[in-house]
Design a protein around this motif. Sequence first.
Motif, PDB file in Angstrom:
ATOM      1  N   UNK A   1      46.361  37.192  36.618  1.00  0.00           N
ATOM      2  CA  UNK A   1      45.606  38.174  37.387  1.00  0.00           C
ATOM      3  C   UNK A   1      44.247  37.687  37.856  1.00  0.00           C
ATOM      4  N   UNK A   2      43.896  36.454  37.527  1.00  0.00           N
ATOM      5  CA  UNK A   2      42.575  35.940  37.882  1.00  0.00           C
ATOM      6  C   UNK A   2      42.592  35.285  39.257  1.00  0.00           C
ATOM      7  N   UNK A   3      41.433  35.311  39.909  1.00  0.00           N
ATOM      8  CA  UNK A   3      41.320  34.776  41.263  1.00  0.00           C
ATOM      9  C   UNK A   3      40.449  33.526  41.310  1.00  0.00           C
ATOM     10  N   UNK A   4      39.271  33.589  40.687  1.00  0.00           N
ATOM     11  CA  UNK A   4      38.299  32.500  40.766  1.00  0.00           C
ATOM     12  C   UNK A   4      38.209  31.741  39.441  1.00  0.00           C
ATOM     13  N   UNK A   5      37.733  30.513  39.513  1.00  0.00           N
ATOM     14  CA  UNK A   5      37.536  29.703  38.312  1.00  0.00           C
ATOM     15  C   UNK A   5      36.676  30.440  37.299  1.00  0.00           C
ATOM     16  N   UNK A   6      35.579  31.030  37.736  1.00  0.00           N
ATOM     17  CA  UNK A   6      34.670  31.728  36.826  1.00  0.00           C
ATOM     18  C   UNK A   6      35.334  32.893  36.111  1.00  0.00           C
ATOM     19  N   UNK A   7      36.389  33.444  36.674  1.00  0.00           N
ATOM     20  CA  UNK A   7      37.082  34.574  36.062  1.00  0.00           C
ATOM     21  C   UNK A   7      37.700  34.205  34.714  1.00  0.00           C
ATOM     22  N   UNK A   8      37.955  32.928  34.481  1.00  0.00           N
ATOM     23  CA  UNK A   8      38.529  32.492  33.201  1.00  0.00           C
ATOM     24  C   UNK A   8      37.607  32.886  32.049  1.00  0.00           C
ATOM     25  N   UNK A   9      36.306  32.918  32.290  1.00  0.00           N
ATOM     26  CA  UNK A   9      35.341  33.280  31.254  1.00  0.00           C
ATOM     27  C   UNK A   9      35.498  34.724  30.798  1.00  0.00           C
ATOM     28  N   UNK A  10      36.228  35.532  31.568  1.00  0.00           N
ATOM     29  CA  UNK A  10      36.420  36.944  31.181  1.00  0.00           C
ATOM     30  C   UNK A  10      37.595  37.133  30.240  1.00  0.00           C
ATOM     31  N   UNK A  11      38.398  36.090  30.016  1.00  0.00           N
ATOM     32  CA  UNK A  11      39.539  36.206  29.115  1.00  0.00           C
ATOM     33  C   UNK A  11      39.062  36.322  27.677  1.00  0.00           C
ATOM     34  N   UNK A  12      39.838  36.982  26.860  1.00  0.00           N
ATOM     35  CA  UNK A  12      39.468  37.228  25.468  1.00  0.00           C
ATOM     36  C   UNK A  12      39.707  36.000  24.601  1.00  0.00           C
ATOM     37  N   UNK A  13      38.816  35.843  23.616  1.00  0.00           N
ATOM     38  CA  UNK A  13      39.016  34.810  22.588  1.00  0.00           C
ATOM     39  C   UNK A  13      40.100  35.265  21.640  1.00  0.00           C
TER      40      UNK A  13
END
Length: 80
Positions: free
Chosen positions: A67-79
């Motif tokens: 569901x992510x679009x941009x590279x920076x969006x990866x930082x929103x994924x949960x640990x």
Amino acid sequence: MTERRVTSDDVVAAVKEALARLRGEHPPVDGDTQLHELALESLEIVEIFIVLEERTGAAISIDGLDGLVKVADIATLESL
């Protein structure tokens, strides 16, 4: 290493490092780079997450990556 919050700068650095390891170079990448533009293969995606964990101590869940679009969006994924 203690776990810390993953930032978009961490993700950009991890993408560059992972692609350099696997491709021998990396395309221009910043937080706004569209993930589809990188044409990532599954091994490259796994390597990005490995590098992120090495850099930050945080194991990030790949769930939700679709569901992510941009590279920076990866930082929103949960640990994990």
